[in-house]
Design an enzyme around this catalytic site. Structure first.
Site, short mmCIF file in Angstrom:
data_model
loop_
_atom_site.label_atom_id
_atom_site.label_comp_id
_atom_site.label_asym_id
_atom_site.label_seq_id
_atom_site.Cartn_x
_atom_site.Cartn_y
_atom_site.Cartn_z
N ASN A 123 42.08 1.38 14.04
CA ASN A 123 43.18 0.49 14.41
C ASN A 123 42.71 -0.73 15.20
O ASN A 123 43.48 -1.68 15.38
CB ASN A 123 44.26 1.24 15.20
N TYR A 124 41.47 -0.71 15.67
CA TYR A 124 40.85 -1.91 16.22
C TYR A 124 39.97 -2.51 15.11
O TYR A 124 38.76 -2.62 15.23
CB TYR A 124 40.00 -1.58 17.44
N GLY B 252 54.25 1.50 11.21
CA GLY B 252 53.52 1.71 9.97
C GLY B 252 52.03 1.59 10.16
O GLY B 252 51.26 2.47 9.74
N CYS C 87 51.94 -1.16 23.51
CA CYS C 87 52.34 -2.50 23.07
C CYS C 87 53.61 -2.38 22.23
O CYS C 87 53.56 -1.90 21.10
CB CYS C 87 51.22 -3.16 22.28
N THR D 273 50.54 -5.30 2.68
CA THR D 273 51.77 -4.73 3.25
C THR D 273 51.74 -4.87 4.76
O THR D 273 50.78 -4.45 5.41
CB THR D 273 51.90 -3.25 2.87
N TYR E 121 47.21 5.58 19.60
CA TYR E 121 47.11 6.29 20.88
C TYR E 121 47.88 5.53 21.96
O TYR E 121 48.16 4.34 21.84
CB TYR E 121 45.65 6.44 21.32
N HIS F 298 50.08 -6.66 13.38
CA HIS F 298 49.06 -6.55 14.42
C HIS F 298 47.68 -6.18 13.89
O HIS F 298 46.78 -5.89 14.69
CB HIS F 298 49.48 -5.52 15.48
#
Length: 532
Positions: free
Chosen positions: A473-474, A179, A173, A106, A187, A111
């Site tokens: 998220n990284y 999502g 960004c 999904t 953050y 990113h």
């Protein structure tokens, strides 16, 4: 004259070849037929299906791939892309994928740093949520409903349309989809004042593996907890989020000042470690480190850019800096007063009078890149930074950046179990390591990849330990991946505790309740207890 035997063999070959092709095509064809049968409106879903022989397939697939490492001929491609217009399209896709043996990926903004939102090693269907991007801002109640594929820039733009003094504490960004951002925490420059994006989510609609549409009340608090920071792709598909808007002053102040090694950059960064996480919550002062060319005969050097946002006027900021960090030497001429929405543009080095840029989903230079992360709990000694500088002088270091993001403030006030994101009190700052290459291919990118991994190993003595923490998220597959098929808890915990610390165990329990058959899975998805 042809022999009867040859004719018969040729006939049998044609029949067998045709049969084998039919067998190969069956899952794909059956999946598409299933969609037409299980959609409320078969004519509408047919408009959002892109199979590999569709002329628009490649353009739809490539449209939001941000990392060129996952945009090559060798990259596995989805059997079908679905760009749903409504929830029933997603429900039908989930049902038919389960029935015919396809995994699901999904994508909201594309990113994911390891491409997990649109790449899989097994046959899969891509649900690209690009059409689900509506935003409804309620100024009176200080809330907004935002669909999953809306970008942060679009959300900020719609808030600014209605208020100069409301904002939302997510990333800078502007092309990032909400999502993915909200699922992993999210953050931005308001983190020290209001925490993460996920800290400010108050409701959501999720479609689970059984096709049910659940809101906060019907999903229960445990699942609602898990989807706010537990990483995407494990529990279902969130189609929209309700967020709490936050107050900002009509005028904020920003500055960006750069210092080189010759201008005492090492000493300033070392001092910054003692100051930044202790500043008032109204201020964030981040540092970006990169290689640069000095004006002195083109000499190569290292530069540190100190980038600040203060929720107030310039005179108060100057007084604060003179008191807390006089070594940086900030004066009024270094500062610019602006609105909060303009500070988002300034953070991306865009003209501050071009708010329309925030609506452009494609205004991002695509590159080959790799990101890694760390958390720092004790000040890094000067020798640590000096060792880092040496890596920057290597050839690959020319295209590398290190970002230091201060914590403290609200981040230290929220319990590490409030949501799955655990990196709270005790963390002075976060490190983001980044290296990129604008051209070439994955073969040429092997040297930069090797470089950033060496840098990461070099930093081992100076960062968090047991576990060495990382930000989900990284996304970073170097720190561990699931086994193919049904992974074990032991295998998943290798990376799971680095992202979530002890919250990983609760995430596993929630996964067991909502998706015990592990339908939603990828290389770093949360496993159910049945996988132990």
């Amino acid at each position: 004259m042809k022999s009867p035997l040859c004719s018969m063999l040729r006939f049998l070959f044609v029949i067998l070849f045709s049969f084998s092709r039919a067998i190969t095509a069956q899952p794909h064809e059956k999946f598409l037929h299933c969609l037409s049968l299980h959609s409320n409106d078969s004519s509408s879903i047919s408009k959002v299906i892109y199979s590999q022989n569709n002329s628009s397939y490649s353009s739809v697939l490539e449209s939001s791939i941000q990392n060129l490492r996952f945009s090559t001929i060798a990259t596995p491609k989805p059997s079908v892309i679905i760009t749903p217009l409504q929830a029933s399209h997603i429900q039908a896709t989930i049902y038919c994928s389960k029935k015919h043996g396809f995994q699901i990926r999904t994508r909201s903004g594309g990113h994911d740093y390891e491409g997990l939102s649109y790449v899989s090693e097994v046959p899969f269907v891509l649900i690209d949520l690009v059409n689900l991007r509506s935003i409804n801002v309620d100024v009176e109640n200080r809330t907004a409903w935002v669909q999953a594929a809306a970008t942060l820039g679009q959300l900020y733009y719609r808030i600014a349309e209605k208020s100069r003094t409301l904002a939302f504490p997510a990333g800078t960004c502007h092309t990032v989809g909400v999502g993915g951002q909200f699922s992993g925490g999210g953050y931005g420059i308001l983190l020290r004042k209001y925490g993460l994006a996920a800290d400010n989510v108050i409701d959501a609609h999720l479609i689970d593996a059984n096709g049910r549409i659940l809101d906060r009340k019907s999903m229960g608090e445990d699942l609602f907890w898990a989807i706010r920071g537990g990483g995407g792709g494990s529990y279902g598909i969130v189609i929209d989020w309700k967020v709490k808007l936050v107050s900002v002053p009509a005028t904020v102040t920003a500055f960006l000042i750069t210092k080189t090694l010759e201008q005492n950059a090492i000493e300033l960064i070392h001092r910054w470690q003692y100051v930044a996480h202790r500043l008032p919550n109204d201020m964030v002062l981040a540092v970006s480190i990169s290689r640069a060319t000095s004006g002195q005969e083109g000499k190569e050097t290292i530069q540190a850019s100190f980038n600040a946002l203060f929720l107030g006027r310039v005179d108060k900021l100057i007084s604060l800096m003179e008191n807390r960090f006089p070594e940086l030497g900030i004066v009024k001429q270094d500062c610019i007063e602006m609105s909060w929405i303009q500070s988002i543009l300034a953070a991306n080095q865009f003209p501050t009078d071009r708010l329309d840029i925030l609506l452009d989903r494609a205004a991002f230079n695509k590159t080959f890149f790799k990101i890694k992360s760390d958390y720092v709990k004790e000040p890094i000694p000067k020798v640590g930074f000096e060792r880092m500088w040496q890596k920057f002088y290597e050839e690959e270091g020319r295209n590398a950046t290190i970002l230091l993001v201060p914590y403290g403030g609200k981040m230290a006030e929220i319990s590490e179990t409030e949501i799955p994101f655990p990196h709270r009190a005790g963390n002075m700052y976060k490190i983001m390591y980044s290296i990129s290459r604008a051209e070439g291919g994955n073969l040429e990118f092997q040297r930069p990849l090797s470089w950033i991994r060496r840098l990461y190993r070099l930093m081992t003595p100076y960062v968090s330990k047991s576990p060495r923490e990382a930000y989900v998220n990284y996304r970073d597959l170097d720190i561990g991946v699931n086994n193919k098929g049904n992974t074990s808890y032991t295998q998943a915990s290798i990376w799971g505790f680095k992202y979530f610390k002890n919250n990983f165990n609760k995430l596993v329990q929630v996964k067991t309740q909502i998706d015990p058959e592990n339908f939603f899975k990828h290389e770093q998805s949360i496993p159910p207890l049945s996988s132990w």
